[in-house]
Structures are given as C-alpha cells and as structure tokens.
Design an enzyme around this catalytic site. Structure first.
Site, PDB file in Angstrom:
ATOM      1  N   ASP A 164      -9.107  -4.655   8.625  1.00  0.00           N
ATOM      2  CA  ASP A 164      -8.146  -5.593   9.226  1.00  0.00           C
ATOM      3  C   ASP A 164      -8.725  -6.206  10.504  1.00  0.00           C
ATOM      4  O   ASP A 164      -8.602  -7.408  10.749  1.00  0.00           O
ATOM      5  CB  ASP A 164      -6.840  -4.871   9.560  1.00  0.00           C
ATOM      6  N   HIS A 186      -2.491   0.657   8.225  1.00  0.00           N
ATOM      7  CA  HIS A 186      -3.269  -0.296   7.428  1.00  0.00           C
ATOM      8  C   HIS A 186      -2.308  -0.849   6.372  1.00  0.00           C
ATOM      9  O   HIS A 186      -2.220  -0.357   5.258  1.00  0.00           O
ATOM     10  CB  HIS A 186      -4.464   0.395   6.774  1.00  0.00           C
ATOM     11  N   ARG A 189     -11.385  -8.715   9.611  1.00  0.00           N
ATOM     12  CA  ARG A 189     -10.769  -9.969   9.155  1.00  0.00           C
ATOM     13  C   ARG A 189     -10.255 -10.782  10.331  1.00  0.00           C
ATOM     14  O   ARG A 189     -10.438 -12.004  10.395  1.00  0.00           O
ATOM     15  CB  ARG A 189      -9.605  -9.647   8.208  1.00  0.00           C
ATOM     16  N   ARG A 222       0.828  -1.203   0.000  1.00  0.00           N
ATOM     17  CA  ARG A 222       0.000   0.000   0.000  1.00  0.00           C
ATOM     18  C   ARG A 222       0.864   1.256   0.000  1.00  0.00           C
ATOM     19  O   ARG A 222       0.527   2.258  -0.624  1.00  0.00           O
ATOM     20  CB  ARG A 222      -0.939  -0.020   1.202  1.00  0.00           C
TER      21      ARG A 222
END
Length: 328
Positions: free
Chosen positions: A156, A183, A159, A96
């Site tokens: 996150d 993140h 998950r 990212r």
C-alpha cells in the site's frame, strides 16, 4: 545465544504457496540474488516442478546463483525464513477480511506442519487478511512475536509513493510516505509526516487547502488499487512479490531498515495485542522494534478505528469468548 546463532546461519528460504503471488516473489528473489536456496512447496506438485525448472533456467542470468528446488516440509528445519503465500485468493468485489474464515483454517494446517519439522527461523506472512493471519501464525507457532512478520502495508505504501510520484513528477524514491493500519479498506495515509523531495507535506497542505481533495483522491486510488487489478487480471502479484522480496532482503542482510510491515503492538498508538501495519525496524532477528509515527488527531482516530475493526475479527478466533472450532 545458540538460538540467535542458528538464525544467523544460512540464507535458505522455504516458500509455501506457489500461486501468482508466490511465483512473483520467487522470481524477484532470484533476480535480486537474495537467498542461496529456495524450496517451493505447493499442493499442485506438477505445476510446482514446472515452475522450479523454469526459474532455474533463469538463474543463469541472475546476479548470483540460487538453488531452486521442489520442497517438502523437511526443508523447514534448516530454513532461515518461511514465507506463506498459500490460501484462498481474493475474488472480485470481495474484501480481504471476508477471506478470514477460509484462510485461517488453511493456515492452521500449514503452520502446524512447519513447526512439526523443528522450524526455528522467521515467518513472513503474505496471505490475506494478512494482519489477522500474522497474529494467528504467532499464536499457532509459539515463536516470539518479533520473529513473525506480516507483509502489512508495504505494498500500500509503495502504491501511495508511486501515485504521489506521478502527481508531483518526482521519483518515488524521493517520496517518504506511509500507509498504516489494516492492509485493507480501513487503512490510512499518514500525511502529517510525509515528505516529497524533503519538503513537508504538512506545509504543502497549509499553503494550499485545495490539496486535501487531490490527496484524498490519490489515497482512494491507492486503497482501491487491488480491486482494480483483480478485476483486470484476476490477482495482484508483481507489486507484492517485490515487496516481500524487500522484506526478505532486510532480514537476511541484517539491514536495520524501517519498512511498513504488520507488527505486534504493545502500547504503540494506544493499542495492544494486535498485529497491524506500521513502520518497524527490520533486521536478522525479525522486527527489532516498532516505529510509532506521530499522528495528528484525525489520523489517530482513523488508526483507532482500523485497529478496532481488526480486533473485532481477531477476537472471534483468539479472544476470551472465541469459538475454538473456527480455528480448527
């Protein structure tokens, strides 16, 4: 007072960026009846018009009506929130943080156009790297820090709760566990304050030393889930779309709920002048306050390292020796 009254009126959303994430978010909004009006802006006007038509046909079966339309930046003037999902997508094998140079330039143009149209609501940023781009949005917009929110680690954490639910055969709603930090690859699980069905994870770890290894594997699968999904289908969309809808609902309904978002730190976790994933209390004013978790020594070191990685990138653009050309 007038400013607060303005932000309380209306539930109009402007979505900028109608790719996989943006449309998944729009679909979640409509299904959940979160807003009264949804204006969608995207450079692909033909596809956007098709999506708007398709979404409006689904409104018939939604719990409450939503007026979905092709938007323009004029719609920002009376919007309660602007959600930014636009930007270059993460490619297979790409982190990212590697997206930052491309997306910060895109963001400068978008936020500039929004603010030219007298936007006075709350920004919610989903584009990656979300922590850096949320900070950039705050700087570019000039809005108060509490009215600029990043999606942070909401996905996150979801998950992680989902995978822990599979591990313990417990509904994720009965698991309270946060992922915090960037993140991205330097994020961390806060096991010291996690609970499963009300039972402390710390106590579980004390009773079963081998649990550390199993939980580390679950966390690694959580952290790397995006890479697996991107490799399989090209992008993540449904999970983050529903996460964004959850944050939006918390704002518009003034819920005072704690969610793991990207929030501005002012001394929490020993950090300052940075946006990073952390639990925060979210309501109609945006981020009411950061909820600082009590970390053990290992977690505190991990959080420090994650913040340092983000700060290094952030300072390239907004530090004392920043390259101003990079933000143009």
């Amino acid at each position: 007072m007038a400013d607060q009254e303005h932000r309380r009126l209306g539930n109009k959303i402007v979505l900028i960026g109608a790719g996989d994430v943006g449309i998944a978010y729009a679909f979640a909004l409509i299904n959940q009846g979160v807003c009264d009006e949804l204006a969608i802006i995207d450079i692909d006007e033909k596809k956007t018009a098709g999506n708007v038509m398709d979404l409006n046909h689904g409104v018939v079966w939604a719990s409450s009506p939503t007026n979905v339309k092709v938007g323009t930046y004029d719609d920002c003037e009376d919007a309660a929130m602007v959600i930014v999902c636009a930007g270059a997508a993460q490619k297979p094998g790409e982190t990212r943080l590697q997206l930052v140079d491309k997306n910060i330039k895109i963001l400068n143009s978008i936020i500039g156009d929004v603010m030219k149209h007298n936007f006075d609501g709350i920004f919610l940023i989903a584009s990656n790297p979300v922590d850096i781009l949320t900070y950039a949005t705050w700087k570019i917009s000039g809005l108060p820090k509490e009215r600029v929110i990043g999606s942070g680690t909401v996905l996150d954490s979801a998950r992680f709760r989902s995978m822990l639910g599979d591990m313990y055969d417990v509904a994720p709603s009965s698991i309270h566990a946060y992922i915090i930090g960037e993140h991205g690859d330097s994020e961390l699980p806060v096991l010291s304050s996690s609970t499963v069905g009300g039972v402390s994870m710390r106590k579980k770890l004390e009773k079963d030393p081998e649990l550390h290894g199993r939980l580390e594997k679950v966390f690694e699968e959580t952290r790397d889930a995006a890479y697996t999904i991107i490799d399989a289908k090209g992008s993540t969309s449904f999970g983050i779309g529903m996460g964004l809808a959850r944050i939006t609902r918390a704002v518009l309904q003034n819920q005072n709920v704690v969610l793991p978002v990207s929030a501005y730190l002012q001394g929490e976790y020993g950090e300052d002048d940075i946006y990073i994933g952390t639990p925060a209390l979210v309501n109609r004013g945006g981020i009411h306050r950061v909820v600082e978790l009590e970390l053990d020594d290992h977690e505190a070191e991990q959080m420090k390292a994650s913040a340092a990685q983000l700060r290094e990138i952030k300072d390239r653009f907004y530090g004392p020796n920043a390259d101003q050309e990079a933000t143009k």
